[in-house]
Every structure is written in C-alpha cells, then in structure tokens.
Motif scaffolding. Structure first.
Motif, short mmCIF file in Angstrom:
data_model
loop_
_atom_site.label_atom_id
_atom_site.label_comp_id
_atom_site.label_asym_id
_atom_site.label_seq_id
_atom_site.Cartn_x
_atom_site.Cartn_y
_atom_site.Cartn_z
N VAL A 239 0.94 -1.12 -0.21
CA VAL A 239 0.10 -0.06 0.02
C VAL A 239 0.84 1.20 0.10
N ILE A 240 0.59 2.07 -0.88
CA ILE A 240 1.27 3.22 -0.95
C ILE A 240 0.29 4.24 0.02
N LEU B 11 -5.00 3.41 -3.18
CA LEU B 11 -4.35 4.69 -3.48
C LEU B 11 -5.24 5.95 -3.02
N LEU B 12 -6.47 5.65 -3.73
CA LEU B 12 -7.48 6.91 -3.51
C LEU B 12 -7.89 6.78 -1.83
N VAL C 71 -5.55 8.83 -0.27
CA VAL C 71 -5.92 10.31 -0.60
C VAL C 71 -7.01 10.74 0.43
N VAL D 104 3.24 14.92 -1.39
CA VAL D 104 3.72 14.57 -3.10
C VAL D 104 5.43 14.40 -3.11
N PHE E 233 5.98 10.86 -1.93
CA PHE E 233 5.72 9.97 -2.90
C PHE E 233 6.80 9.99 -4.00
N VAL E 234 7.17 11.12 -4.51
CA VAL E 234 8.02 11.36 -5.57
C VAL E 234 9.48 10.63 -5.38
N VAL F 231 9.16 6.78 -5.28
CA VAL F 231 8.92 6.19 -6.39
C VAL F 231 10.13 6.15 -7.33
N ALA F 232 10.68 7.52 -7.16
CA ALA F 232 11.75 7.78 -8.06
C ALA F 232 13.11 6.85 -7.39
N GLY G 258 12.71 4.14 -6.29
CA GLY G 258 12.55 2.49 -6.35
C GLY G 258 11.68 2.18 -5.16
N LEU G 259 10.45 1.94 -5.45
CA LEU G 259 9.55 1.57 -4.35
C LEU G 259 10.10 0.25 -3.41
N ILE H 98 10.43 17.88 -10.61
CA ILE H 98 9.42 16.78 -10.70
C ILE H 98 9.77 16.15 -12.30
N ILE I 228 10.12 12.58 -13.26
CA ILE I 228 9.29 11.86 -14.31
C ILE I 228 10.05 11.32 -15.55
N LEU J 275 11.97 8.24 -14.55
CA LEU J 275 10.96 7.12 -14.48
C LEU J 275 10.69 6.70 -16.10
#
Lengths: 351, 292
Positions: B34-35, B97-98, B101, B224, B227-228, B231-232, B234-235, B269, B273, B276
């Motif tokens: 879960v993120i 994810l929502l 949120v 944000v 998260f960035v 993920v950037a 590597g999760l 950002i 991206i 990614l």
C-alpha cells in the motif's frame, strides 16, 4: 473496478467499428450489466428526456443555487472525460488539471491578449490539449499502477507551479483577470442562468458521447484493456492506441471544461487548477461510481455541494469529504450510484 | 562558492525530511503493498501536535518530540487496523491509493478544524543557535534533522538485517504467502511496519517544524514530495528512498536559486518523471515490480 467481463464475441476488435453495433450478449453472463444491455438501450433515451427536462427547469426551482449548478456542470464534464480513461480503460490520471489549465489559461490568453472570439479560442485549445495528450499519452501510459499515478500527479504539481511561476504570462498567484464572457453569435453568456444552459447543452452532448462509447465496441475494448492488457493484446486490441485515445478524449473534456470555467468566472488563478482540484476530480469519479453517466454527476454534486451546505459546514468539508472517500472506496467499490443501482436491481429481482 | 554551498546545505536538509517521509512510505509499501499518501499528512499533524503540546506544557522540544513519536507509533498501528487493513482486504491497488488520498484529505480537514488556517512554528531543539562554517550558516536544528535521518536509516538497517524480527519482516516483504505458510503472523508485521512509519513521520514533523512554518495546506506538498522520492528511488528500497529524497531536495534548492521556487519544483519533478521513463523502476528498484 477490474471485474473481468468476457467480450461476447471477440470478432474484429481492432479498428473503431460502429459504436452501436448490435451484438447478442452472452446468455450465460448472469445478472451483471451485459445481460441488461439490450433493455438499457431501450430504456436509456426514455430516461434521458425526463432528466433533461428536470435539468432545464432546475434553475427556476432553486434560483439561489444556479451558480453552484454551473460549477457542478463544469466538474461533471471533467469527470465524464476522466471516466473514459480511469473508469473504462483503468488508467489512473491524477493530472487532469493540466488540461483544465490549458483550456482555461489558453482560452483566457487568446481572448484577452489576441482578442480571438471566445468559441474559437475554446476550440483551438481543445485541439491543442488533444495534441498534448497524444504526445504525453504514448510515453506516460507505458507506466503502470503507482508509477503512472506518480507521473500524472507530477503533471498536476507542474501545472500548478507553472501557473504561478510564469508570472508574465499567467499573472502569477493572483491569476489572469478581466477575461471576457463567452460569446455565442451575438449572445453574451454572462449570467449564472445563461452559463447554466450553455453547460447543460455541452454536458448533455458529452454524456451522450460517453454513453455511446461505454455501450459500443470501443467501450468493450477499453474494458478489456483495463481488465487484462496482455489478454486484450492477444485478442488483437491495440492497447497502447486505445489507452492514448481515451487519454486524448479525457483531455478534450477537461480542456473545454477549463475554458468554460474561465469564461464563467471571468478569471483563472492557480487555485482553480491546483493539485487539490486534481485530486478532487478523481475523488468525484470514484465517489459517484465509474462506468455510468449519473455517477460522475452525483460525485460532482456531492463534492461541490458539500461546501455550500452552510458557512459552518464549509470548515468541516475537507474532513467529511476525506472520510466519505475512505468509506466509499473501502466498502462500495462501485461508488454511490453503482451501489444504489445494484440495490434497486436486487430488490427488483427478489420481489 | 559559499553561496552555492549554502544552497546545497539547505537543499539537503529539505531532502532529509523528504527522505524520512519516503522511508516510511517505502517500508509500509514493502510489507503491505500500500502506498500511504497520508504519510505527508501525519508529518504535519505530528508537527502541529508538538507545537501545541510544547506551548501548553512548556516541556523541552526534545521531550515533546519523544512523546509525539510514541503517540504516532501507536496511532499509525490503529490507523492501519481501522482504515488501511479493511481497505486493502477489499480494494484494488488503484482504489487503495484513493483510500489514502481520502485519509490525507481527512487529516488536512482535521488540521483546519483544530488549528485553523494559520501557519505554526516551534522553538528549536537545544542547543539553539547558528554555526558558521566556511561562510555557510548552519542552523543547529539542521544537525538534528540530519541526525534523525541517519539514526532512522541505521536503526532500520540494523532491525532488518541484524535481528530475527527483521528477518521475518524481510520474508514478509519478499513473499507474504510463503511467510504466512511458515507461521508468520503477517498482520502483526504490518502493524510493526505502520508503527515504524508513524514514528518516522513524527520524527520528520517534530524536527522540521522549528525551521519552517506548517499549516493544514502543507500536507499535500509533503505527501507529493515523499511519494516522488519513494517512487523515484524505487519502491521498496531503503537506499532509494533516501537517495530520492535527497535528490529531490537538492534539485529543488539548486533550481530555485537560479529560477523562481515554483519553476524549480517543475524542473525537479520533471526530471524525476523523465527518470521514471528512462528507468521505470526508479533508481534502486527492481524492474519486476513495475511489470506486475
């Protein structure tokens, strides 16, 4: 969201085909949507007419709320478009504000600085948004799941930052002001009520378009992409092309909505297209229920309506909206509208 | 030269905070898939809780931070049980994810109700002051921020690689079903992961609030950024979370020196991206994760 519906007949799934091609639904499909499709097709137009009549009379019934209804209509458009991408094709986009901003700022600048006619500016920016989406779509939509969510969220962040960062062009944090109202022929769409009727027409057209896609072959192809992209590819569906097309369509919806929003507010600022707005668009879709027309409308109505429910309540709105989202996402996967529809269907089948 | 160094220093300090947030997200992700976007919200919630606690009790900021860390470690275990676990049992990753949120929004709303829309700051940790080294001004609080990140990384590494519990956690992260078959109570491992992420959120919030201003609307930028970074990087990768966080902070600081701060955000950002797209699994991630 990812309920796998086997397409009735995988014949000639590539190419757009005729959207409403009559195709016998599989008899074994159970009580889920495919079996009801034939009935729906008969019932839909009949249901749309009273809905439109009610919508047309609504400003007279609640004169004080027309401004709210305009905003609801604008977000309904954005969410309808997102429904094609997220609801049907299963690709999460948290960055729809990019296209709202393109439509909003673009149309605002073209009319304000270059004195273009408002409708032309709207159309040109819709086209520009489609091109941008086509360009971004081929690269971004290669990413999956969380990575796609991140990349599109990045778009939303970039959009807000650019809107306030490019001060010379966008007016910075205070925004672009004194944008003219929408002009249709010789008619200036200035009042809330006039804006409402323009949006009613645009939204009805948009809803008709989306409903046709949903029921047609394109919709089934998109559903297949969402359910299992490799399997869809094996059936001969060009998954990348379908995903990009859905992205382009959602961008056009958002762009037009952004333009109309700017012409209605007569200004646009970074707040209007902020990250919070980007998230709330996704929330509206999830809340109301994807894969329907009424779901997005309900979602937009609930989320835009909540803050209007009273001055003291507007303080509570973010908290309540957040909690509602958690509960709906956890316990009602089909959203509020989808759940209500399922309940009605079950009652009807048991009685 | 000193000018550049100053920028690098403050960028890295921001980056440390992002790294702490990303570390919590990554840890939770590797155990539960879960993120948790709400991690950014918990940072601000912890910071404002610390401010109020400090004002009402007059305790030293360090004592306040310790209390808040304990409270959030317990609190996030509760959040997992009440919100995340029921969601994860029913929802797909997109919907999960929502859910987070929604949690983020709810925290923002709660902050707005309790603390209003004013920004808050807090007294720095002792010893307060500013050191000057080679012309670069360094707030003493910076050492606390860097120290807390270093401590978290070392402690997490020691836990995962030097203890039996860590072995069990790694087994759960690697293959939950197999771990369960071997008798691991994966739900308990989840709770531990969430507790640790709560402690990290509290550490990030309480150490950064003395050098910045936080309010209800800062939950989204932190979410944000975390998260960035996660993920950037590597999760699921600890080194990636730290690297991603520091890189993001540094990029933002360097570009905001030469452009406006907003455009710096765009470039930072945008660069991530682009990363990614070139390396879809992030800096340290495994490609198989992306191809799920």
């Amino acid at each position: 969201m990812s309920s796998i519906r086997t397409p009735g007949r995988p014949g000639a799934p590539d190419g757009q085909g005729t959207p409403g091609r009559p195709e016998a639904p599989p008899a074994t499909a159970g009580a889920r949507a495919p079996a009801g499709r034939g009935v729906d097709r008969l019932r839909r137009p009949a249901a749309a007419v009273p809905a439109l009549v009610v919508a047309a009379l609504l400003p007279f019934a609640v004169p004080g709320w027309v401004g709210l209804l305009v905003v609801v209509g604008i977000f309904f458009l954005v969410v309808l478009g997102l429904g094609l991408l997220t609801g049907l094709a299963g690709q999460v986009s948290l960055g729809q504000t990019l296209f709202m901003a393109l439509g909003g700022y673009g149309a605002g600048l073209l009319t304000l600085r270059l004195h273009w006619p408002t409708t032309l500016a709207t159309a040109v920016m819709a086209l520009a948004s489609a091109l941008v989406a086509a360009g971004l779509g081929t690269t971004l939509l290669r990413l999956r799941g969380y990575y796609l969510a991140l990349a599109t969220l990045g778009l939303a962040v970039i959009t807000e930052a650019l809107a306030s960062g490019l001060g010379d062009l966008t007016g910075g944090p205070s925004g672009l002001v004194a944008v003219p109202s929408l002009q249709l022929g010789g008619w200036t769409v200035f009042t809330d009520r006039a804006n409402y009727y323009v949006l009613l027409v645009v939204c009805a057209a948009g809803a008709w378009f989306v409903a046709n896609i949903q029921r047609g072959q394109t919709g089934r192809a998109l559903t297949a992409v969402a359910a299992d992209a490799p399997a869809a590819a094996m059936l001969g569906i060009d998954t990348a092309a379908y995903k990009t097309r859905a992205f382009v369509a959602s961008a056009v919806f958002a762009s037009v909505a952004g333009s109309l929003y700017t012409f209605y507010l007569r200004f646009i600022s970074p707040d209007v297209i902020g990250v919070t707005v980007a998230l709330s668009v996704v929330i509206m879709l999830a809340l109301g229920g994807p894969r329907t027309i009424a779901g997005p409308l309900l979602g937009a109505l609930v989320l835009q309506g909540l803050p209007q429910a009273g001055q003291t309540f507007s303080q509570w709105e973010p908290l309540v909206a957040g909690l509602v989202l958690i509960v709906v996402m956890t316990y009602f996967p089909r959203g509020l509208w989808g759940t209500a529809k399922a309940l009605v269907a079950r009652r009807r089948s048991t009685s | 030269m000193t000018d550049t160094l100053q920028i690098v220093v403050s960028g890295l300090v921001d980056g440390c905070v992002y790294a702490l947030i990303a570390l919590g997200m990554t840890l939770v992700y590797s155990i539960s898939r879960v993120i948790n976007l709400a991690q950014g919200g918990f940072v601000v919630l912890a910071a404002l809780t610390a401010v109020s606690l400090q004002q009402h009790t007059g305790l030293s900021p360090i004592a306040v931070a310790a209390i808040v860390v304990v409270v959030f470690a317990a609190g996030l275990a509760l959040v997992d049980r009440v919100v995340v676990l029921p969601g994860a049992r029913r929802a797909t990753p997109d919907r999960m994810l929502l859910v987070t949120v929604g949690l983020l929004q709810a925290i923002g709303g709660f902050l707005l109700l309790v603390w209003g829309n004013l920004p808050y700051t807090m007294r720095p940790f002792p010893p307060a002051g500013t050191a000057v080294a080679g012309g670069v001004r360094i707030n003493s609080q910076y050492f606390w921020i860097v120290g807390v990140l270093a401590l978290s990384v070392v402690a997490l590494w020691a836990l995962l690689h030097r203890t039996r519990l860590g072995l069990v956690m790694r087994a759960t992260a690697g293959n939950p079903e197999a771990a369960e078959l071997l008798g691991v109570n994966t739900d308990r491992i989840r709770l531990i992961a969430f507790s640790l992420s709560g402690a990290m959120a509290a550490l990030a919030g309480t150490t950064v609030i003395p050098v910045t201003f936080l309010q209800f609307s800062t939950v989204t930028p932190y979410a944000v950024a975390g998260f960035v970074a996660a993920v950037a990087g590597g999760l699921g990768s600890t080194a990636g979370a730290v690297g991603g966080g520091l890189a993001l902070g540094l990029l933002q600081a360097v570009f905001s020196r030469y452009l406006s701060s907003q455009l710096a955000e765009v470039i930072a950002i945008g660069a991530l991206i682009a990363l990614l797209l070139v390396r879809p699994s992030g800096m340290f991630g495994k490609v198989s994760e992306v191809r799920r």
